[in-house]
Scaffold this motif. Structure first.
Motif, mmCIF file in Angstrom:
data_model
loop_
_atom_site.group_PDB
_atom_site.id
_atom_site.type_symbol
_atom_site.label_atom_id
_atom_site.label_comp_id
_atom_site.label_asym_id
_atom_site.label_seq_id
_atom_site.Cartn_x
_atom_site.Cartn_y
_atom_site.Cartn_z
ATOM 1 N N MET A 1 0.858 -1.206 0.000
ATOM 2 C CA MET A 1 0.000 0.000 0.000
ATOM 3 C C MET A 1 0.883 1.241 0.000
ATOM 4 S SD MET A 1 -3.018 1.406 0.210
ATOM 5 C CE MET A 1 -3.238 3.182 0.252
ATOM 6 N N GLY A 2 1.856 1.264 0.887
ATOM 7 C CA GLY A 2 2.693 2.453 1.062
ATOM 8 C C GLY A 2 3.435 2.849 -0.190
ATOM 9 N N THR A 3 4.188 1.902 -0.773
ATOM 10 C CA THR A 3 5.013 2.244 -1.936
ATOM 11 C C THR A 3 4.146 2.665 -3.110
ATOM 12 O OG1 THR A 3 5.035 -0.055 -2.580
ATOM 13 C CG2 THR A 3 6.928 0.732 -1.331
ATOM 14 N N HIS A 4 2.992 2.032 -3.256
ATOM 15 C CA HIS A 4 2.121 2.369 -4.382
ATOM 16 C C HIS A 4 1.644 3.811 -4.262
ATOM 17 C CE1 HIS A 4 -2.411 2.613 -4.037
ATOM 18 N NE2 HIS A 4 -2.213 3.058 -5.243
ATOM 19 N N LEU A 5 1.327 4.212 -3.018
ATOM 20 C CA LEU A 5 0.854 5.585 -2.784
ATOM 21 C C LEU A 5 1.970 6.585 -3.109
ATOM 22 C CD1 LEU A 5 -1.675 7.075 -1.646
ATOM 23 C CD2 LEU A 5 -0.390 7.293 0.478
ATOM 24 N N ILE A 6 3.191 6.276 -2.646
ATOM 25 C CA ILE A 6 4.317 7.186 -2.889
ATOM 26 C C ILE A 6 4.594 7.315 -4.383
ATOM 27 C CG2 ILE A 6 6.820 7.452 -2.582
ATOM 28 C CD1 ILE A 6 6.398 6.137 0.206
ATOM 29 N N LYS A 7 4.583 6.168 -5.087
ATOM 30 C CA LYS A 7 4.832 6.195 -6.534
ATOM 31 C C LYS A 7 3.774 7.020 -7.245
ATOM 32 C CE LYS A 7 7.181 1.747 -7.065
ATOM 33 N NZ LYS A 7 6.942 0.337 -7.361
ATOM 34 N N ARG A 8 2.504 6.781 -6.878
ATOM 35 C CA ARG A 8 1.401 7.468 -7.546
ATOM 36 C C ARG A 8 1.490 8.975 -7.310
ATOM 37 N NH1 ARG A 8 -3.376 9.123 -4.466
ATOM 38 N NH2 ARG A 8 -4.215 7.026 -4.163
ATOM 39 N N VAL A 9 1.704 9.339 -6.040
ATOM 40 C CA VAL A 9 1.738 10.754 -5.677
ATOM 41 C C VAL A 9 2.933 11.454 -6.331
ATOM 42 C CG1 VAL A 9 2.278 12.234 -3.727
ATOM 43 C CG2 VAL A 9 0.402 10.617 -3.549
ATOM 44 N N THR A 10 4.086 10.761 -6.404
ATOM 45 C CA THR A 10 5.254 11.343 -7.061
ATOM 46 C C THR A 10 4.964 11.592 -8.535
ATOM 47 O OG1 THR A 10 6.580 9.981 -5.580
ATOM 48 C CG2 THR A 10 7.746 11.088 -7.366
ATOM 49 N N PHE A 11 4.426 10.565 -9.181
ATOM 50 C CA PHE A 11 4.132 10.684 -10.615
ATOM 51 C C PHE A 11 3.140 11.809 -10.871
ATOM 52 C CE2 PHE A 11 1.773 9.776 -14.454
ATOM 53 C CZ PHE A 11 2.756 9.402 -15.344
ATOM 54 N N ASP A 12 1.998 11.746 -10.168
ATOM 55 C CA ASP A 12 0.962 12.761 -10.352
ATOM 56 C C ASP A 12 1.474 14.136 -9.974
ATOM 57 O OD1 ASP A 12 -0.970 11.205 -11.433
ATOM 58 O OD2 ASP A 12 -1.988 10.761 -9.536
ATOM 59 N N GLY A 13 2.244 14.192 -8.880
ATOM 60 C CA GLY A 13 2.762 15.476 -8.411
ATOM 61 C C GLY A 13 3.573 16.168 -9.487
ATOM 62 N N ILE A 14 4.484 15.420 -10.122
ATOM 63 C CA ILE A 14 5.306 16.007 -11.180
ATOM 64 C C ILE A 14 4.441 16.350 -12.386
ATOM 65 C CG2 ILE A 14 7.175 15.522 -12.798
ATOM 66 C CD1 ILE A 14 8.441 13.818 -10.541
ATOM 67 N N ASN A 15 3.516 15.452 -12.715
ATOM 68 C CA ASN A 15 2.641 15.673 -13.866
ATOM 69 C C ASN A 15 1.771 16.931 -13.682
ATOM 70 O OD1 ASN A 15 0.431 13.427 -15.772
ATOM 71 N ND2 ASN A 15 1.036 15.530 -16.122
ATOM 72 N N PHE A 16 1.038 16.974 -12.572
ATOM 73 C CA PHE A 16 0.173 18.134 -12.312
ATOM 74 C C PHE A 16 1.013 19.391 -12.105
ATOM 75 C CE2 PHE A 16 -2.974 14.890 -10.610
ATOM 76 C CZ PHE A 16 -3.752 14.925 -11.750
ATOM 77 N N GLY A 17 2.157 19.222 -11.402
ATOM 78 C CA GLY A 17 3.045 20.361 -11.169
ATOM 79 C C GLY A 17 3.457 20.991 -12.482
#
Lengths: 344, 258
Positions: A1-17
């Motif tokens: 659960m943890g790593t998936h959340l971090i990966k998703r948030v990192t990806f989306d964060g850079i994308n939306f950013g």
């Protein structure tokens, strides 16, 4: 659960950013001076990424699937599919399309795309003149070019040859199944892997610059540059072969009371010899390609002549160099493919 | 049972893998010198782990293994290699070096007696090669000595593995499902050779088996494992329907191999 959340948030964060940043760029239209203020702009970019992370968290909380969620959701969540939805009706679809579209528009300006230059009659006339000169080679320089091309092949050969025994030994140090069994071994394995990755991420042409200063300009510098790169690349490829060996024979040899080196030699080596040879010949092939251009920075070989003639706009001579390089690369390519096919 | 000669005495042997799986939960049994002992049990009952704890391919977590009265369960380094040499092993998937010739495979049985440098250069003593050929003849494939191992059938490969094991000059031969990947006809050939080395060379054999019909035919004595515990020890002929269900679980049916 943890790593998936971090990966998703990192990806989306850079994308939306990125999307937010482009949006800001559109609103404030900064001038050139403001664009070069790196420290301030980095802060703004970081702010956008943080905002992107928050946005990703909120959107997914609302039950809308972002691209990051689509990519990194754990398998048990992925299998739960409702009725299929066409991509442009989904949030992640719009997200992907929007990002690609914005990248294209930005790329158009950043790379200074100019179709008019391509179609300009004067420019076309110029390039036709160049091609004409290239296509009428000055055969008088052929002996020089052939000699230097042979030098390139040997630069590549020596680099590969010396790299093989070194990489052979290092490949066991950087194979997880050999080293990963003890804590000390694992540390060595990690260090070797990291070192190889750093060595490989520096292109041979950079190494050539370093060695051209160290041992002076010439083929020796080029050979050393390719050697460093080959050791790193071959070690990585070899170690991946070692990691794929069948464990059965290892257990078989261990069960006879054999020592560590005996086990490697009798159980591992027979399984890896052919793939090693295959990768080695391929590495020589790649090294020949690199050896033809490494002369640009003082690494010897046919690249030296290419640079020399190009600087003086001796296009008829450049034509000879291009032709000889093409023939050699083509020959090496076929030779390596032919041999690798035979020993498969 | 005074006066009996035991080659192995296993006491409260436990093995817990690093991932937390308890494969052996305190197993105790004795092995008489020269007997043909068979271990039965379901897949995952701990049979393979047990064998590997005996010859120290795996390290037991706790307990004792008295090999000729000396505890070898926790020895280290060179002693481990010596234990492995004296307790040879054959495997379900033969574990030969497929690209090497049969004779070269058999000679690897002599690795523990050959210096690292010599063995790396392929220099085995003449006497070793002669012994290796004798053992190949013993298992009936002397004519295949210079064939590549992967050119042989499964049954022949397992016989090469037996020859390799014999070359170690062991006192015990461990066999981990030696016939599980062979067809029924070949099964008996390989089992017959195991019986042959047991009777003619006096080698003690400890063999994991699946098929009960083979157990009844070849075993002097049988022990059964279930969930890492010993649940039966005794004469193979005394295993009846009730015992069978206790070992393999309710509703299990016996499969006959002919």
């Amino acid at each position: 659960m943890g790593t998936h959340l971090i990966k998703r948030v990192t990806f989306d964060g850079i994308n939306f950013g990125f999307l937010f940043l482009v949006f800001l760029l559109g609103i404030f239209t900064p001038n050139e001076e403001e664009l070069l203020n790196l420290s301030k702009n980095s802060l703004v970019a970081l702010g956008c990424v943080v905002l992107g992370v928050v946005f990703s968290l909120i959107i997914n909380k609302m039950g809308i699937k972002t691209l990051g969620e689509l990519l990194f959701a754990p398998p048990h969540k992925k299998t739960v599919t409702s009725t299929p939805v066409i991509w442009y009706r989904t949030f992640w679809g719009i997200q992907t399309a929007g990002t690609v579209l914005l990248m294209s528009v930005l790329g158009y300006f950043v790379t200074e795309v100019n179709v008019r230059e391509v179609l300009d009659i004067e420019n076309i006339k110029n390039v036709l003149r160049l091609i004409e000169q290239l296509a009428t080679p000055n055969w008088e320089v052929l002996p020089d070019v052939v000699w230097k091309a042979i030098q390139s092949v040997f630069i590549a050969f020596m680099a590969t040859l010396i790299a093989v025994p070194i990489a052979f030994l290092l490949s066991f140090v950087s194979a997880k199944n050999i080293m990963g069994t003890t804590p000390v071994g694992f540390v060595i394995y990690m260090m070797a892997r990291t070192l190889f990755n750093i060595m490989r991420s520096i292109e041979p042409i950079m190494w050539a610059i370093i060695f051209a200063i160290w041992v002076r300009f010439g083929p020796f510098a080029g050979m050393l540059a390719l050697l460093v790169h080959s050791i790193a690349s071959l070690s990585k490829q070899y170690s991946e072969i070692v990691e794929c060996v069948d464990e059965g024979p290892i257990e078989g040899i261990e069960s006879t009371g054999a020592g560590f080196l005996q086990t490697i030699w009798f159980a591992v080596v027979p399984q890896i010899v052919l793939p090693y040879i295959s990768f080695t010949i391929y590495r020589w092939d790649i090294n020949v390609r690199m050896a033809t251009i490494i002369g640009f920075v003082g690494g010897g070989g046919v690249g030296e002549l290419l640079l020399l003639y190009q600087r003086q706009s001796l296009w008829n001579e450049v034509g000879v160099v291009i032709l000889v390089i093409a023939i050699i690369v083509w020959l090496m390519d076929n030779f390596s493919a032919y041999v690798r096919e035979a020993i498969k | 049972m005074a006066g009996e000669d035991y080659i192995l005495k296993v006491k409260d042997l436990e093995k817990t893998y690093p991932n937390g799986v308890k494969a052996l939960k305190g197993v105790s049994f004795d092995v008489k010198r020269g007997e043909f002992l068979v271990i039965i049990g379901l897949s995952g009952s701990g049979k393979s782990t047990l064998l590997r704890c005996l010859n120290r391919l795996h390290d037991p977590t706790a307990g004792e293994v008295l090999f000729n009265e000396k505890d070898i369960a926790h020895v280290k380094g060179q002693e481990v290699k010596e234990v492995r040499q004296r307790m040879a092993m054959i495997f379900q998937h033969f574990n030969l070096i497929e690209r090497h010739s049969v004779i070269k495979n058999v000679l690897t049985g002599a690795l523990s007696r050959t210096s690292t440098l010599k063995s790396l250069m392929g220099m085995f003593a003449k006497t070793e090669t002669k012994k290796a050929k004798e053992y190949l003849d013993l298992v009936g494939i002397g004519d295949k000595a210079y064939t590549r191992a992967d050119q042989l059938s499964g049954g022949q490969q397992q016989r090469v593995a037996i020859a390799r094991a014999l070359t170690q000059a062991p006192e015990v031969l461990l066999a981990d499902e030696p016939v599980a990947s062979l067809d029924p006809a070949t099964c008996h050939t390989v089992m017959d050779y195991l019986r042959k080395v047991n009777r003619e060379l006096g080698l003690t054999i400890i063999c994991n088996l699946h098929f009960l019909s083979l157990v009844k035919e070849y075993a002097d004595r049988v022990i059964a494992l279930k969930d890492g515990k010993l649940v039966y020890e005794g004469d193979p002929k005394e295993i009846d329907e009730a015992w069978f269900e206790r070992i393999y679980g309710e509703g299990a049916k016996e499969v006959h191999v002919n």
